[in-house]
Design an enzyme around this catalytic site. Sequence first.
Site, PDB file in Angstrom:
ATOM      1  N   CYS A  37       0.796  -1.365  -0.278  1.00  0.00           N
ATOM      2  CA  CYS A  37      -0.161   0.004   0.046  1.00  0.00           C
ATOM      3  C   CYS A  37       0.940   1.219   0.115  1.00  0.00           C
ATOM      4  CB  CYS A  37      -1.057  -0.024   1.239  1.00  0.00           C
ATOM      5  SG  CYS A  37      -2.280  -1.453   1.398  1.00  0.00           S
ATOM      6  N   ASP A  77      29.923  21.216  23.256  1.00  0.00           N
ATOM      7  CA  ASP A  77      30.239  22.483  23.629  1.00  0.00           C
ATOM      8  C   ASP A  77      30.474  22.738  24.994  1.00  0.00           C
ATOM      9  OD1 ASP A  77      30.122  25.297  23.099  1.00  0.00           O
ATOM     10  OD2 ASP A  77      28.203  25.139  23.778  1.00  0.00           O
TER      11      ASP A  77
END
Length: 741
Positions: free
Chosen positions: A45, A451
């Site tokens: 489908c 960071d």
Amino acid sequence: MSLAYAPGAAFEAAAGPRSVHGFVESEGMTRRLHLLVDGAHCAACIGTIESRLRADPCVTGARLNLALRRLSVEWQGDARHADVLAGAVEALGYRVAPFDPTHLARLDADTGREWLRALAIAAFASSNVMMLSLAVWAGQAQDMAPGTQALFQWLAALVTVPAVAVAGRPFFRSALRALRAGHGNIDVPIALSLLLTVLISLIELARQGRDVYFDSATALLFVLLLGRTLDFHVRARSRGAVERLLMLKAEGAAVCGDDGTVEVLPASAIRPGMVVLVRAGERLPVDGTVLEGDTDLDVGIVTGESQPRPVAPGALVLAGSVALTAPLRIRASAAVADSHLADIVRLVERAERTRGPAVALADRVARIWTPVIHGVALATLAVWWLFTDAGVPAALLHAVSVLIIACPCAIGLAVPAVQVVATGALLKRGILLRAGDALERLARIDQVAFDKTGTLTSGAPGVTSWPDDAEAIRLAAGLATASRHPVARALHAGHPLARPLAGVEEIPGEGLRAPCAGGEIRLGRAAFCGVVPMDAAPGETAGGEVWLTRPLHAPARFLIEDTPRPEAARVVAAFAAAGVPATLLSGDRPGAVARLAGAVGIGDWQADLRPGDKLARLEALRAQGRRVLMAGDGLNDAPALAGAFVSASFAHGAPASQSAADLVLPADDLAALPVAWRVARRARRLIVQNLILAALYNMALIPVAVLGLVTPLGAAIAMAASSLTVTLNALRAGAPAGERS
């Protein structure tokens, strides 16, 4: 175009508009439409619908989410082209309506009841036909009169035929729609096998033959319905978190007028500045600021926090939160479409529209597999019919067994089922995926880069040393109002009444500047301000420094301290224990970066990095064959996040960093990063397991069916077992116990 809707309550409720172009979302010339698709339940489908839409020259993307039954289409051009696209899907035999989570819930309820009714009929028929068949088998062993045997067989036929006709309707409807549209789906071989089994049995009964299979037909129907019902409920459970997120959007809101009256308006009509009344137990429809009321807010689904958050007048609140203990009056700060919740939903939708390599591979295999296995079934029929003396009925039954046992359900479910469960588990934890292949990439990392400020540190630094210059402090605070950087917020907090300066420009990774008489004022890194960095004096906290420079005045220095997050060392250790080394990439001074790296257990660090330097470092690692996860939250981290193999930001981070990241973590929750990584690794293992299970199943059992060693009933049991095994295995993709803390 005329839309056809399902007969159930869900599609009846959705059938108001006769066209769908009024539900199109526009972004420039790009149009986007979300449709609820009824009747799609297999990989065939997905392939049929997506291929048909992509054949349209205007369409730039189409993706059907089988778990949510939501079809997302993007195209360039007129919004009214949506009606053409919806009509194209309907022409394939599927029913569509504008996507609405409430309609999905009602459609699920209708579908679940239909499967249960059909299962009950099949169970009744199968048990009774089996008892009649046992009587016939016993009679054959004890010389029962042929007339009595025939009577029992006719009674079995009287039970079987109406039971198959009624309980098999879900399969027959789906197969008929597909055949009318000129394509096949998973229910075509199922419907064919049921009809052929009953037809062969009736023909044999009429000619008084011994090959009567009414017991097999009803048992086959029962097993198929049992598998489909269980699969339906397992999928409904697995998509629960995603569905709940989509249903958080409030439909209405109580708006307070200037005269004190309260009027209920659609949530979409709320505009910034309006005052909204939220009663205890209700969900906030928009982001805003509390004007009146003190209550506890349940913000778990919005931010991932497990404990309610107390709020009072002046607090910022987010759409999707629930007022638990008392009513609130809030002033809307954004429209519904611009709220934090809407951003979350858009992130989820964007991730759904993107397919990773594993999903694309499974889809391609499923699409190729269907025509191949039809050819194998036809060859089985021809060989048994033409080259053996088995006869046409037996040859048909062997071909039917091949069609059933080779149904590509397990292949189609192998990857999507895992991804739906894993995504739902992460959503419960407050972790959002912005890319469909983010989990696959996250599972493959071999290094992590952090960071510093706001990522490994608390993100709430404080100023530990102020200059002896009140004007410098005022100017620094005025410049800082233009930035969301944690250091800027700390400077502004020290002088909250400072007025913003005009013409402020933020240079990512450097600082802020604004024009002034005789030149410009600068606030930021020492090099940006043109001064030489200083080491911390004895007794000073050594977190970092910020400088302010202006014409005809001496530079002013601000010392900043930012403490590591409590969980930072634990997170670094978790990655290290799994063989994933950590790197610290920061724009701060070497001394401050070295101290933080030592505190959290990172041996590899670099300081004084500008945004371009961080990106260059990641590119160098990639050139060495490293797959790096980058975590950051600042504006200056956006280039590195975009250039990393996979990246993560925070809900409190700068919008640019969130836009560049593949994952968005809950605010102030670095511990969510290893949780997401472990879920991704588990999901990858389960995807591999599912693909292996599906491959082994087909390689082992298709030859058995071709050789005529399995009946249609046995094939149905094997097919249902394989699909359920894959789906149940996928349920293990959720976060393991203990990782949600």
